[in-house]
Motif scaffolding. Structure first.
Motif, PDB file in Angstrom:
ATOM      1  N   ASP A 131       0.816  -1.217   0.000  1.00  0.00           N
ATOM      2  CA  ASP A 131       0.000   0.000   0.000  1.00  0.00           C
ATOM      3  C   ASP A 131       0.846   1.262   0.000  1.00  0.00           C
ATOM      4  N   LEU A 132       2.071   1.184   0.543  1.00  0.00           N
ATOM      5  CA  LEU A 132       2.976   2.333   0.504  1.00  0.00           C
ATOM      6  C   LEU A 132       3.751   2.393  -0.802  1.00  0.00           C
ATOM      7  N   ARG A 133       4.126   1.211  -1.281  1.00  0.00           N
ATOM      8  CA  ARG A 133       4.932   1.163  -2.507  1.00  0.00           C
ATOM      9  C   ARG A 133       4.189   1.761  -3.691  1.00  0.00           C
ATOM     10  N   ASP A 134       2.874   1.635  -3.673  1.00  0.00           N
ATOM     11  CA  ASP A 134       2.083   2.166  -4.797  1.00  0.00           C
ATOM     12  C   ASP A 134       2.109   3.686  -4.860  1.00  0.00           C
ATOM     13  N   HIS A 135       2.535   4.365  -3.764  1.00  0.00           N
ATOM     14  CA  HIS A 135       2.564   5.828  -3.751  1.00  0.00           C
ATOM     15  C   HIS A 135       3.945   6.387  -4.089  1.00  0.00           C
ATOM     16  N   VAL A 136       4.846   5.526  -4.536  1.00  0.00           N
ATOM     17  CA  VAL A 136       6.199   5.974  -4.888  1.00  0.00           C
ATOM     18  C   VAL A 136       6.304   6.144  -6.399  1.00  0.00           C
ATOM     19  N   ARG A 137       6.734   7.319  -6.817  1.00  0.00           N
ATOM     20  CA  ARG A 137       6.996   7.575  -8.237  1.00  0.00           C
ATOM     21  C   ARG A 137       8.508   7.579  -8.445  1.00  0.00           C
ATOM     22  N   PHE A 138       8.953   6.798  -9.388  1.00  0.00           N
ATOM     23  CA  PHE A 138      10.389   6.638  -9.637  1.00  0.00           C
ATOM     24  C   PHE A 138      10.729   7.253 -10.980  1.00  0.00           C
ATOM     25  N   GLU A 139      11.677   8.183 -10.989  1.00  0.00           N
ATOM     26  CA  GLU A 139      12.114   8.852 -12.215  1.00  0.00           C
ATOM     27  C   GLU A 139      13.626   8.712 -12.325  1.00  0.00           C
ATOM     28  N   ALA A 140      14.106   8.155 -13.425  1.00  0.00           N
ATOM     29  CA  ALA A 140      15.545   7.940 -13.607  1.00  0.00           C
ATOM     30  C   ALA A 140      15.943   8.316 -15.020  1.00  0.00           C
ATOM     31  N   ALA A 141      17.148   8.865 -15.154  1.00  0.00           N
ATOM     32  CA  ALA A 141      17.684   9.176 -16.477  1.00  0.00           C
ATOM     33  C   ALA A 141      18.001   7.879 -17.217  1.00  0.00           C
ATOM     34  N   THR A 146       8.354  11.090  -4.516  1.00  0.00           N
ATOM     35  CA  THR A 146       9.088  11.017  -5.774  1.00  0.00           C
ATOM     36  C   THR A 146      10.552  10.691  -5.491  1.00  0.00           C
ATOM     37  N   VAL A 147      11.066   9.660  -6.150  1.00  0.00           N
ATOM     38  CA  VAL A 147      12.475   9.291  -6.062  1.00  0.00           C
ATOM     39  C   VAL A 147      13.085   9.491  -7.444  1.00  0.00           C
ATOM     40  N   THR A 148      14.096  10.360  -7.548  1.00  0.00           N
ATOM     41  CA  THR A 148      14.727  10.650  -8.836  1.00  0.00           C
ATOM     42  C   THR A 148      16.182  10.225  -8.800  1.00  0.00           C
ATOM     43  N   LEU A 149      16.653   9.824  -9.964  1.00  0.00           N
ATOM     44  CA  LEU A 149      18.037   9.371 -10.124  1.00  0.00           C
ATOM     45  C   LEU A 149      18.593  10.001 -11.387  1.00  0.00           C
ATOM     46  N   ALA A 150      19.731  10.692 -11.265  1.00  0.00           N
ATOM     47  CA  ALA A 150      20.299  11.389 -12.424  1.00  0.00           C
ATOM     48  C   ALA A 150      21.799  11.544 -12.243  1.00  0.00           C
ATOM     49  N   GLU A 151      22.450  11.934 -13.341  1.00  0.00           N
ATOM     50  CA  GLU A 151      23.878  12.229 -13.323  1.00  0.00           C
ATOM     51  C   GLU A 151      24.064  13.734 -13.282  1.00  0.00           C
ATOM     52  N   THR A 152      24.937  14.213 -12.391  1.00  0.00           N
ATOM     53  CA  THR A 152      25.183  15.644 -12.266  1.00  0.00           C
ATOM     54  C   THR A 152      26.119  16.106 -13.385  1.00  0.00           C
ATOM     55  N   GLU A 158      23.311  11.542  -8.514  1.00  0.00           N
ATOM     56  CA  GLU A 158      22.437  12.235  -7.572  1.00  0.00           C
ATOM     57  C   GLU A 158      21.159  11.438  -7.369  1.00  0.00           C
ATOM     58  N   ILE A 159      20.847  11.169  -6.093  1.00  0.00           N
ATOM     59  CA  ILE A 159      19.620  10.465  -5.720  1.00  0.00           C
ATOM     60  C   ILE A 159      18.818  11.416  -4.847  1.00  0.00           C
ATOM     61  N   ALA A 160      17.557  11.662  -5.196  1.00  0.00           N
ATOM     62  CA  ALA A 160      16.722  12.595  -4.446  1.00  0.00           C
ATOM     63  C   ALA A 160      15.420  11.911  -4.049  1.00  0.00           C
ATOM     64  N   VAL A 161      15.015  12.114  -2.795  1.00  0.00           N
ATOM     65  CA  VAL A 161      13.736  11.617  -2.272  1.00  0.00           C
ATOM     66  C   VAL A 161      12.927  12.846  -1.862  1.00  0.00           C
TER      67      VAL A 161
END
Length: 519
Positions: A385-395, A430-436, A442-445
């Motif tokens: 029920d918690l996992r469904d509220h996570v949005r994952f964005e990655a480059a 929102t969890v984002t993953l990108a290259e600086t 860079e990992i952001a929550v």
């Protein structure tokens, strides 16, 4: 007085007499064009010039030489030291008196001017030294600066600054060969013990600044010293000893002694300031340690006793029930007990993890990892029920990182659980993953909670810190973010918190890429 000094003094007298005689020779062709009194007036500026350049003794010799030159060349009968008329005798006597008086007054003016210039230079030196000395943040840096000033300003052959007490001198800074003063250590020890100066001319320093001074042989029998040893005395304690050995022959001059006394007083005040700051800092550290200890005890007691008391109460209620409990109620109570014990286990695990991370006893197993794999593992452990509220964005392309997978997973899990605790129900995380741009990862929550006020941002990663929004997560121990930040730190990364848009908090982890780490 040695032969070199005698020769230098003789040269000054000869040059003064030669200048007066040369002036007479220059004026000789005009002897018949004016009376002798006119030439007397011309010789007065010459005597004044000698007085300005030398001292009263040399200028007196110059005045007598001018008197004789006038009598020999310009007063009839010429080329003799006889005078034919009383008027000429009176004129010559008046000239000699005027020349001697003018020379004396000029010498006094010169001495006053030199004293004023020296005083101005001393004040400028002390002003510069004061501004610089108060900015030094360690006794060693202060000592090095003061020693450098002694060497530069006084052209000292040896300068040193000692600290300590009794018979335990400690050299903070020294410049110049120690063999300049073979008995330096013994003399410094004596000054530290007695609090008196060695080698200062008694008339050099004003009474309110003058330490009691003795000769080196009086302080340490059989010792010799050319230098000055000044105690760095404050109103409370003796902070150290300043040593200065002049490069010129002889002992320290009165002018040098005044500068040394001023530098010694300044050094003593600054050393006292640094000592008191250190005492205050230590007292503040002790107070902070006591506060953290109290916080630790209170937090640990609460986090360990609360779930334990709840579990104990539930089990006791089941055991002491007057009627047999139905199976459904028993299961419900036991499930709650399991949850309480899980909270207890989590609190104990957090405390152990913080202790191991701070003591560097957590063995790392570094391997190249794709952060997406670690994030997938972390999210898989969360309830559905918690996992469904996570949005994952990655480059599309993100470099690997060289990390301990289990440790980084723990850090990311703590961030995500913290976001769940402060985010309103049915609100995405929102969890984002990108290259600086610098090639780091860079990992952001990001959550949509109340956010972190600016005043709390510097403290959010401290142990047991609970912010103003802590009521939204009453079961937190205040260690989750601390553990995450410490894990990131030991992996060579950084962690920060910033405001999310339109509201909420954004926790950002920046880790070096595996290629950069392995270089």
């Amino acid at each position: 007085m040695d032969a070199k000094t005698v020769l230098a003094e003789s040269r000054r007298y000869l040059l003064a007499v030669a200048a007066i005689v040369a002036l007479g020779v220059v004026l000789l062709p005009a002897r018949g064009l004016a009376p002798s009194t006119t030439f007397m007036l011309l010789f007065v500026p010459a005597v004044v010039a000698v007085a300005r350049l030398t001292d009263v003794r040399v200028s007196a010799v110059a005045a007598v030489a001018a008197f004789l030159t006038l009598d020999f060349l310009f007063v009839p009968p010429y080329y003799t030291f006889t005078v034919s008329t009383l008027a000429e005798w009176v004129a010559l006597a008046v000239f000699l008196g005027v020349a001697l008086t003018t020379a004396r007054q000029t010498d006094r003016l010169r001495q006053r001017q030199e004293a004023a210039v020296a005083r101005r230079r001393e004040l400028e030196l002390l002003n510069r030294a004061s501004f610089r000395a108060v900015s030094e943040d360690s006794p060693e840096a202060l000592a090095a600066f003061v020693v450098g000033q002694v060497r530069d300003v006084l052209d000292a052959a040896r300068a040193a600054l000692y600290t300590g007490c009794g018979s335990s001198p400690l050299l903070l800074a020294g410049d110049g060969p120690p063999e300049c003063e073979p008995d330096e250590s013994d003399l410094v020890t004596w000054v530290l013990r007695e609090g008196k100066a060695i080698g200062l001319p008694p008339e050099a320093v004003p009474l309110d600044q003058r330490p009691v001074a003795v000769a080196a042989a009086v302080a340490v029998p059989g010792s010799t010293a050319r230098g000055a040893y000044l105690p760095l005395q404050t109103t409370e304690v003796l902070e150290g000893v300043l040593v200065a050995v002049p490069s010129h022959p002889g002992a320290v001059t009165p002018a040098e002694a005044r500068i040394l006394a001023a530098l010694a007083n300044l050094s003593a005040a600054c050393l006292e300031r640094l000592r008191l700051e250190d005492v205050a800092s230590h007292a503040k550290a002790v107070t902070e340690a006591e506060r953290l200890k109290s916080t630790l005890v209170a937090s640990v007691s609460h986090e360990l006793k609360t779930p334990l008391a709840a579990a104990t109460a539930r089990v006791t209620g089941l055991l002491q029930g007057r009627t047999a409990a139905d199976e459904g109620r028993v299961r419900t109570q036991l499930a709650a007990v399991v949850q309480d014990l899980g909270r207890l286990d989590a609190s104990i695990r957090d405390l152990l993890d913080v202790s191991r991370l701070e003591s560097a006893s957590w063995e790392q197993r570094l391997e190249p990892f794709d952060v997406r794999e670690i994030l997938g593992t972390v999210l898989a452990r969360e309830p559905a029920d918690l996992r469904d509220h996570v949005r994952f964005e990655a480059a599309d392309i993100v470099p690997e990182v060289l990390v301990d997978g289990a440790q980084l997973a723990r850090a990311l899990a703590n961030l995500i659980e913290n976001a769940f605790a402060y985010t309103p129900p049915d609100t995405p995380i929102t969890v984002t993953l990108a290259e600086t741009p610098g090639g780091e990862v860079e990992i952001a929550v990001e959550d949509r909670g109340p956010g972190v006020p600016d005043t709390e941002k510097p403290h959010v990663f401290e142990k047991f810190f609970r912010g103003s929004s802590a009521a939204r997560a009453p079961h937190g121990s205040g260690l989750g973010l601390t553990i995450a930040a410490e894990i990131v730190r030991i992996h060579g990364g950084t962690m920060r918190v910033e405001d999310a848009k339109p509201q909420g908090a954004r926790f950002v982890i920046v880790l070096p890429a595996a290629e950069e780490t392995q270089k």
